[in-house]
Design a protein around this motif. Structure first.
Motif, mmCIF file in Angstrom:
data_model
loop_
_atom_site.group_PDB
_atom_site.id
_atom_site.type_symbol
_atom_site.label_atom_id
_atom_site.label_comp_id
_atom_site.label_asym_id
_atom_site.label_seq_id
_atom_site.Cartn_x
_atom_site.Cartn_y
_atom_site.Cartn_z
ATOM 1 N N LEU A 132 13.764 37.490 -36.226
ATOM 2 C CA LEU A 132 13.798 36.272 -35.415
ATOM 3 C C LEU A 132 12.375 35.810 -35.084
ATOM 4 O O LEU A 132 12.108 34.605 -35.015
ATOM 5 C CB LEU A 132 14.581 36.523 -34.131
ATOM 6 N N GLY A 133 11.442 36.770 -34.893
ATOM 7 C CA GLY A 133 10.046 36.399 -34.674
ATOM 8 C C GLY A 133 9.434 35.728 -35.889
ATOM 9 O O GLY A 133 8.676 34.758 -35.766
ATOM 10 N N THR A 157 27.195 34.487 -32.522
ATOM 11 C CA THR A 157 26.103 35.199 -33.173
ATOM 12 C C THR A 157 26.260 36.690 -32.939
ATOM 13 O O THR A 157 26.526 37.114 -31.812
ATOM 14 C CB THR A 157 24.743 34.721 -32.626
ATOM 15 N N VAL A 173 21.222 40.582 -32.601
ATOM 16 C CA VAL A 173 19.988 39.935 -33.052
ATOM 17 C C VAL A 173 18.958 40.985 -33.442
ATOM 18 O O VAL A 173 18.748 41.967 -32.715
ATOM 19 C CB VAL A 173 19.424 39.019 -31.941
ATOM 20 N N ARG A 174 18.310 40.776 -34.596
ATOM 21 C CA ARG A 174 17.170 41.601 -35.017
ATOM 22 C C ARG A 174 15.900 40.825 -34.682
ATOM 23 O O ARG A 174 15.593 39.809 -35.312
ATOM 24 C CB ARG A 174 17.266 41.899 -36.510
ATOM 25 N N TRP A 175 15.166 41.313 -33.714
ATOM 26 C CA TRP A 175 14.097 40.527 -33.106
ATOM 27 C C TRP A 175 12.908 40.326 -34.031
ATOM 28 O O TRP A 175 12.223 39.301 -33.950
ATOM 29 C CB TRP A 175 13.667 41.174 -31.794
ATOM 30 N N LEU A 176 12.617 41.279 -34.914
ATOM 31 C CA LEU A 176 11.485 41.103 -35.823
ATOM 32 C C LEU A 176 11.728 39.916 -36.757
ATOM 33 O O LEU A 176 10.852 39.052 -36.927
ATOM 34 C CB LEU A 176 11.260 42.385 -36.640
ATOM 35 N N ALA A 194 10.579 32.237 -35.911
ATOM 36 C CA ALA A 194 9.838 31.425 -34.939
ATOM 37 C C ALA A 194 8.489 30.991 -35.506
ATOM 38 O O ALA A 194 8.053 29.848 -35.295
ATOM 39 C CB ALA A 194 9.642 32.214 -33.636
ATOM 40 N N SER A 238 18.055 37.913 -39.333
ATOM 41 C CA SER A 238 17.969 38.134 -37.888
ATOM 42 C C SER A 238 19.319 38.413 -37.235
ATOM 43 O O SER A 238 19.375 38.896 -36.113
ATOM 44 C CB SER A 238 17.340 36.907 -37.210
#
Length: 477
Positions: A221-222, A213, A216-219, A225, A259
């Motif tokens: 990925l959120g 991978t 990572v782009r956390w927004l 989720a 993400s």
């Protein structure tokens, strides 16, 4: 057969104890049938489809190799580099055809893998600890030993990152080879190797998610989720319609793609989270009531309500798998092979591969690594009493199946695309092709030879004197 109902003159249809199709040119007659109650209809259908997929994938692979090494090779490269996409206002998504196949279409393939894992965990072979102990530990050996052998050839070099390439068994080719060249009555062996391949896929998918991978782009990925929580909520609420799951699945793919995590993992997650347990008994019992209403008054509304009642009686995961699996097996996987197996095999490329530690490491790891890892770990499980081989599967069948498990094609090519670039990628693909071909030949010869000495049929089972060969053989033995 029919009998008269107690309160009506209308015939009541009773289930035929043996509802299989009548004898035909590809189906043994009643006296020649081999009854294998341990292999249920869903698993048998899955095996039939995978067997046919192997032939389509083989044809696509040959076409890709011929095309990439022909005078029209430039057209091959130009096709898969063609850009395509869609836009909605200022937002849009543009990918070349190669990435649409690998990132989007293959999400459907991984969704089917997730659905099969889901079913096996819920109602199949993965429920029983002793049943899965041998193939599960064998699969772990088939993950670890090939990676170690690959690192023995490439440790400390820039190619060491590709150790995940050798950690997967191609289920379609595995089942297809068994159908064409396996021993007589091989359903128990197919079921055993299918369980092994499923556990192997779980490990390969996990490796792909963790080690291959990018940033990572956390927004995004959120957002993914939150969408996963939505899938879980639908499952908890008992929603049986497929449309809400499909819409969230598409949105999940977009979020995971944005993400930086590989987008195909969205397909796996959807497959794993769809409801797969049998529906409540009252839902099943309502179907005949709606069908009787349709018989009494044949209208479009009653037909629609009867259809909805029948759908509600079948788990959502099983219905989605019935829809997606043929598309995955006969369209997506062959197109993936066409897009990724086009390796140039000119004299220069073959000379480079013959001395490349990447090509040699991949080929040796696939064949020797799976043979040693699967056989060794499974033997430990048997000797320590953790599990046992199913039915009349013998250690010799296990050895032949372990060699055949060295066919690492679809996911191996997939991880090679993620791990390498340029010439090293081409060398890895040559190693995958060479190792998979060698494993297929050696495994077929070994299983056919052992099959004549160690039959899988029970003594009380009747065996046709001459079994049909080809993809239909999975459904007739």
């Amino acid at each position: 057969m029919t009998t008269e109902g107690p309160e009506t003159d209308r015939p009541v249809v009773q289930a035929d104890p043996d509802p299989r199709p009548p004898a035909g040119p590809l189906t043994p007659g009643p006296s020649l049938r081999v009854r294998l109650p341990s292999v249920n209809t869903s698993v048998r259908d899955f095996l039939v489809t995978e067997s046919g997929s192997a032939l389509a994938l083989l044809a696509a692979t040959v076409l890709a190799l011929v095309w990439a090494n022909s005078p029209w090779s430039a057209a091959y490269d130009a096709l898969w580099s063609t850009s395509a996409g869609f836009h909605l206002g200022s937002w849009g998504l543009d990918l070349d055809l190669h990435h649409w196949v690998n990132d989007a279409a293959m999400a459907v393939f991984f969704c089917v893998v997730g659905l099969e894992i889901n079913r096996e965990v819920t109602s199949g072979e993965l429920r029983d600890r002793r049943t899965i102990a041998v193939p599960a530990l064998g699969a772990l050996g088939g993950l670890a030993v090939p990676a170690l052998i690959y690192l023995a050839f490439n440790g400390g070099t820039e190619a060491a990152h590709g150790w995940g390439v050798v950690m997967s068994t191609d289920t379609a080719f595995l089942v297809g080879i068994l159908a064409l060249f396996g021993p007589a009555c091989p359903d128990r062996l197919r079921l055993f190797l299918l369980t092994l391949a499923i556990v192997d896929d779980i490990g390969a998918i996990t490796v792909m998610a963790v080690f291959y991978t990018d940033g990572v782009r956390w927004l995004a990925l959120g957002v993914a989720a939150v969408l996963l929580a939505g899938l879980l909520a639908l499952r908890w609420l008992g929603v049986w319609r497929l449309t809400p799951y499909a819409l969230i699945g598409i949105a999940l793919w977009l979020a995971v793609n944005a993400s930086g995590v590989h987008a195909t993992l969205a397909g796996v997650l959807v497959g794993l989270l769809l409801p797969s347990r049998s529906t409540a008994r009252e839902h099943v019992e309502q179907v005949p009531q709606w069908a009787d209403g349709l018989v009494a008054e044949t209208t479009a509304d009653r037909e629609h309500l009867t259809e909805l009642a029948a759908r509600a009686a079948v788990p959502a995961s099983e219905r989605l798998q019935r829809i997606l699996h043929p598309w995955s097996a006969f369209v997506i996987v062959p197109v993936f092979g066409l897009a990724n197996a086009g390796v140039r095999l000119d004299a220069e490329a073959l000379r480079a591969a013959a001395t490349s530690p990447v090509s040699i490491g991949v080929a040796v790891a696939l064949v020797a690594g799976n043979t040693i890892g699967i056989t060794g770990a499974a033997t430990i499980a048997i000797r320590t009493g953790l599990g046992q081989l199913p039915g009349r599967v013998r250690w010799g069948h296990l050895l032949g199946g372990a060699v055949l498990a060295g066919i690492g094609f679809t996911i191996s090519l997939f991880i090679a695309e993620l791990a390498f670039e340029g010439a090293i990628r081409e060398q890895a693909k040559i190693g995958i092709l060479a190792g998979s071909l060698l494993a297929a030949v050696l495994g077929s010869v070994l299983l056919r030879a052992l099959g004549n000495r160690l039959p899988l049929c029970s003594p009380d089972e009747e065996l046709p004197p001459r079994l049909p060969t080809g993809p239909w053989a999975v459904g007739t033995v």
